[in-house]
Design a protein around this motif. Sequence first.
Motif, short mmCIF file in Angstrom:
data_model
loop_
_atom_site.label_atom_id
_atom_site.label_comp_id
_atom_site.label_asym_id
_atom_site.label_seq_id
_atom_site.Cartn_x
_atom_site.Cartn_y
_atom_site.Cartn_z
N VAL A 70 -52.56 25.22 102.94
CA VAL A 70 -51.56 25.91 103.20
C VAL A 70 -51.48 25.35 104.39
CG1 VAL A 70 -51.46 27.65 105.07
CG2 VAL A 70 -52.90 27.84 102.96
N MET A 71 -52.30 24.25 105.45
CA MET A 71 -51.53 23.18 106.67
C MET A 71 -51.90 21.96 106.27
SD MET A 71 -51.43 25.82 108.70
CE MET A 71 -50.89 24.69 109.94
N HIS A 72 -52.11 21.89 105.03
CA HIS A 72 -51.61 20.24 105.05
C HIS A 72 -50.79 19.27 105.07
CE1 HIS A 72 -53.56 15.98 103.58
NE2 HIS A 72 -52.31 16.36 102.31
N GLU A 73 -49.31 19.60 105.08
CA GLU A 73 -48.42 18.81 105.31
C GLU A 73 -48.44 19.76 106.04
OE1 GLU A 73 -46.62 17.56 103.49
OE2 GLU A 73 -48.03 17.13 101.76
N TRP A 74 -48.42 20.19 107.22
CA TRP A 74 -47.96 20.68 108.69
C TRP A 74 -48.58 19.73 109.30
CZ3 TRP A 74 -44.32 23.68 109.58
CH2 TRP A 74 -43.98 24.98 108.30
N THR A 75 -50.26 19.26 109.33
CA THR A 75 -50.74 18.58 109.89
C THR A 75 -50.64 16.58 109.80
OG1 THR A 75 -52.89 18.67 108.86
CG2 THR A 75 -52.42 20.04 110.75
N SER A 76 -50.14 16.47 108.52
CA SER A 76 -50.29 14.98 107.90
C SER A 76 -48.64 14.73 107.55
CB SER A 76 -50.92 15.43 106.62
OG SER A 76 -50.15 15.69 105.90
N ALA A 77 -47.48 15.13 107.57
CA ALA A 77 -46.71 14.51 107.60
C ALA A 77 -45.84 14.70 108.25
CB ALA A 77 -45.64 15.83 106.11
N PRO A 78 -44.57 13.88 108.45
CA PRO A 78 -44.17 13.85 109.34
C PRO A 78 -42.72 14.82 109.45
CG PRO A 78 -43.45 12.10 108.49
CD PRO A 78 -44.47 12.62 107.79
N GLY A 79 -42.42 15.44 111.30
CA GLY A 79 -41.25 16.60 110.53
C GLY A 79 -41.32 18.01 110.76
N TYR A 80 -40.22 18.75 109.58
CA TYR A 80 -40.52 20.30 109.99
C TYR A 80 -39.82 19.97 108.75
CZ TYR A 80 -36.86 20.48 113.11
OH TYR A 80 -35.94 20.95 114.25
N PRO A 81 -40.03 21.37 108.30
CA PRO A 81 -38.90 21.56 106.80
C PRO A 81 -37.89 22.61 107.51
CG PRO A 81 -40.63 23.30 106.93
CD PRO A 81 -40.69 22.14 108.02
N VAL A 82 -36.86 22.89 106.85
CA VAL A 82 -35.50 23.37 106.85
C VAL A 82 -35.55 24.63 105.81
CG1 VAL A 82 -33.46 21.44 106.39
CG2 VAL A 82 -32.68 23.99 106.50
N VAL A 83 -35.48 25.63 105.95
CA VAL A 83 -35.34 26.48 104.57
C VAL A 83 -33.75 27.27 103.95
CG1 VAL A 83 -36.04 28.85 103.10
CG2 VAL A 83 -37.38 27.21 104.78
#
Length: 322
Positions: free
Chosen positions: A67-80
Amino acid sequence: DEVTEIFDTISYAKGASVIRMLSAFLGHKTFMKGVKSYLEKYAYSNAETPDLWNALSKASGTDVKAVMHEWTSAPGYPVVCIEEVKNGGQDGDKQGKMRSFRCTQKRFLSSGDEEEVEDGAGSSLWKIPLKISTGHGKEAKHTSKLLANQSETITIEAAAGEAICFNDGQIGFYRCCLSEDLLLAAVKGTKGVNLLGVISDAFAMADAGYLPYTAALKVAKEAKGVETFAVVMELSDCLSSLLRRYDKNAQDDNEKAIHFGICGVICDIFAPLLDKFGWVRSSGVVVVVVVVVVVVASETGWGLEIELLKAGLLLVPLSVRV
């Protein structure tokens, strides 16, 4: 410099926001159980991020690392981006209590220009814990959905036209881009921090080009009369930021017209607050907040008060309501 970049304000602020979202997703008691286990196991030793995820996974029965992989490894954050699927919902729903929504995620950029995304950074796929609510107080209904794909259709219980908040409590570290009909229903039917989130998201989406500014201004007008401190300040910030985009002295008549049109909207929203709370001398005033946009007020009939305000002789008190 490298150390400064690693431990900067963004790292701490984003980290705190993500942990808060994870706590809400797992449940506070479960989250604290996992943290307690993690601290006891690694007391007086070193640990890495996966060690915390493993402890939380064991406590919750959820694959937290996934669940948390992208939150801690990818830059930025999403828009839904959310729009209602007409004639959707569950077959045989005769009473119209179930509604379906298409939810699509992508990386949020304030410029809205996807070409600015670095190679690979725009293809991130977050697992987003959506906290959804309808109603208020004892009548409120809450549900959670995990958006794990780029686009999914979710079905929730809600009456036709009922306001729905897709980031209840504004705990999720993502923005929502609602279709205009959902947006107007939300601003009419939400309160407090959820209303603040609707306003903030609406103007952010307009800035990024996801929505027309007319939609954001409709949201602002619908919020007229709200006296919650944080919401009023958010309205003031969003509207003053928009106003600064257009020069009142521009050679272009259209730009000047837009500038004064926004002035009119701001005055329409804030004038009732000024009429209700009035202008009070600063002596003896403990909690005050200036809610009027100075640039606008000086042009629209509040000139004398604004000059005194600039001089520090007057302040606008506004009660804090939650």
